[in-house]
Write an enzyme that holds these catalytic residues in place. Structure first.
Site, PDB file in Angstrom:
ATOM      1  CB  ILE A   9      -0.983  -0.008   1.198  1.00 41.96           C
ATOM      2  CG1 ILE A   9      -2.080   1.041   0.991  1.00 41.96           C
ATOM      3  CG2 ILE A   9      -0.228   0.201   2.525  1.00 41.96           C
ATOM      4  CD1 ILE A   9      -3.233   0.923   1.958  1.00 41.96           C
ATOM      5  CD  GLU A  35       8.123  -7.458   3.356  1.00 39.52           C
ATOM      6  OE1 GLU A  35       9.295  -7.050   3.207  1.00 39.52           O
ATOM      7  OE2 GLU A  35       7.717  -8.537   2.908  1.00 39.52           O
ATOM      8  N   GLY A  98      -1.511  -7.192  -9.577  1.00 36.86           N
ATOM      9  CA  GLY A  98      -0.887  -6.346 -10.584  1.00 36.86           C
ATOM     10  C   GLY A  98       0.611  -6.515 -10.630  1.00 36.86           C
ATOM     11  CB  THR A  99       3.002  -8.110  -8.299  1.00 34.86           C
ATOM     12  OG1 THR A  99       2.510  -7.275  -7.255  1.00 34.86           O
ATOM     13  CG2 THR A  99       4.513  -8.231  -8.186  1.00 34.86           C
ATOM     14  CB  THR A 100       4.718  -8.260 -13.881  1.00 40.17           C
ATOM     15  OG1 THR A 100       5.649  -7.178 -13.663  1.00 40.17           O
ATOM     16  CG2 THR A 100       3.400  -7.685 -14.375  1.00 40.17           C
ATOM     17  CG  PHE A 127      -4.678  -3.180 -13.508  1.00 44.50           C
ATOM     18  CD1 PHE A 127      -5.904  -3.792 -13.296  1.00 44.50           C
ATOM     19  CD2 PHE A 127      -3.597  -3.626 -12.774  1.00 44.50           C
ATOM     20  CE1 PHE A 127      -6.052  -4.809 -12.378  1.00 44.50           C
ATOM     21  CE2 PHE A 127      -3.726  -4.649 -11.852  1.00 44.50           C
ATOM     22  CZ  PHE A 127      -4.958  -5.240 -11.655  1.00 44.50           C
ATOM     23  CG  HIS A 154       8.227  -0.444 -17.464  1.00 44.85           C
ATOM     24  ND1 HIS A 154       8.177  -1.221 -18.597  1.00 44.85           N
ATOM     25  CD2 HIS A 154       6.966  -0.424 -16.956  1.00 44.85           C
ATOM     26  CE1 HIS A 154       6.940  -1.662 -18.768  1.00 44.85           C
ATOM     27  NE2 HIS A 154       6.186  -1.200 -17.782  1.00 44.85           N
ATOM     28  CE  LYS A 158       8.006  -3.912 -15.406  1.00 42.77           C
ATOM     29  NZ  LYS A 158       6.947  -4.203 -14.419  1.00 42.77           N
ATOM     30  CB  THR A 165       2.752  -5.243 -20.647  1.00 42.52           C
ATOM     31  OG1 THR A 165       2.072  -4.827 -19.464  1.00 42.52           O
ATOM     32  CG2 THR A 165       1.933  -4.822 -21.859  1.00 42.52           C
TER      33      THR A 165
END
Length: 263
Positions: A9, A35, A98-100, A127, A154, A158, A165
């Site tokens: 978050i 964390e 959404g984590t790749t 997304f 990116h 990242k 994607t």
């Protein structure tokens, strides 16, 4: 009303998603996992006074027992992702991820675990509705062009490369042919041609100033055809996150890709 927990978050996507959920009357953000930065002022990060009602936890089980969420949204990093997702499924949560960076065997393990728990897991590499449409158009174009390569870029923070994607795009391309003259080229720098997925070369850029972009370049006899998508703000992902939240009650099992949710 859907009760939601966000894992990650305090990250950029976590904050953006928290802001959207707090501002939406159909959802209730009940908890976040982080964390680090457990004492973070979420109201300051989101600019919303209601964010003070959201409890931040370091432990998933404690968060679930204390706040009783229905859905966990994950925007974190690949390291330790699969065990955390399996724990969430054990605790009775549905997942929007959404984590790749999950490997193919990990994706298959997550799919089987989801089905075993009779839960719903949505694994969404991107997304952005524009990016999803780009992948759909690329899939159609690949029927008419024999060769394709992808350049994805990116921001430099990242955690994985190539992007989820770009991998998902390459997997959608049909009838793509391998580079036939590979053995005729003398490579003076190792890896200069990028990686390969489904006969598609993927080249990754990681630069400050970039958020997310992708080009799919097709080559045919006497012509090239390029599809490009640029993300200039993380707010572009929020309609896709809302779509996943709106549709998760209508779905069951393992769902890969936002395209599965489009009409």
């Amino acid at each position: 009303m859907k009760r939601i927990l966000i894992r990650g978050i305090t990250g950029s996507m976590g904050v953006e998603t928290a802001s959207m959920i707090i501002s939406h009357s159909d959802y209730k953000l009940v908890a976040g996992l982080a964390e680090e930065n457990l004492n973070v002022d979420l109201s300051r990060l989101t600019g919303l006074s209601k964010a003070t009602d959201v409890s931040i936890f370091a432990d998933l089980k404690e968060a679930v027992l204390s706040t009783k969420p229905d859905i966990m949204i994950d925007f974190t990093v690949p390291d330790g992702l699969l065990p955390a997702l399996k724990q969430a499924l054990d605790l009775g949560l549905d997942l929007i991820i959404g984590t790749t960076g999950l490997q193919e065997d990990e994706i298959q393990e997550l799919k089987a675990y989801t089905e075993d728990k009779s839960a719903t897991t949505m694994l969404i590499p991107n997304f952005s509705l524009g990016a999803v449409l780009m992948m759909e158009f690329a899939s159609k174009a690949s029927k008419y062009f024999p060769r394709a390569e992808i350049i994805e870029g990116h921001h430099e923070n990242k955690a994985d490369a190539p992007s989820g994607t770009s991998i998902a795009t390459a997997e959608k391309l049909e009838k793509t042919e391998p580079f036939l003259k590979e053995e005729e080229i003398k490579y003076t720098i190792e890896g200069v041609r990028g990686g390969e997925k489904n006969n598609v070369r993927i080249h990754s850029l990681r630069l400050p100033g970039l958020m997310a972009r992708q080009e799919v370049i097709f080559g045919g006899q006497g012509q090239t055809f390029t599809l490009t998508h640029n993300t200039i703000s993380r707010s572009s992902y929020m309609p896709g996150v809302r779509l996943a939240l709106d549709r998760i009650e209508d779905k069951s099992g393992f769902i890969y890709g936002l395209d599965k949710l489009l009409d």
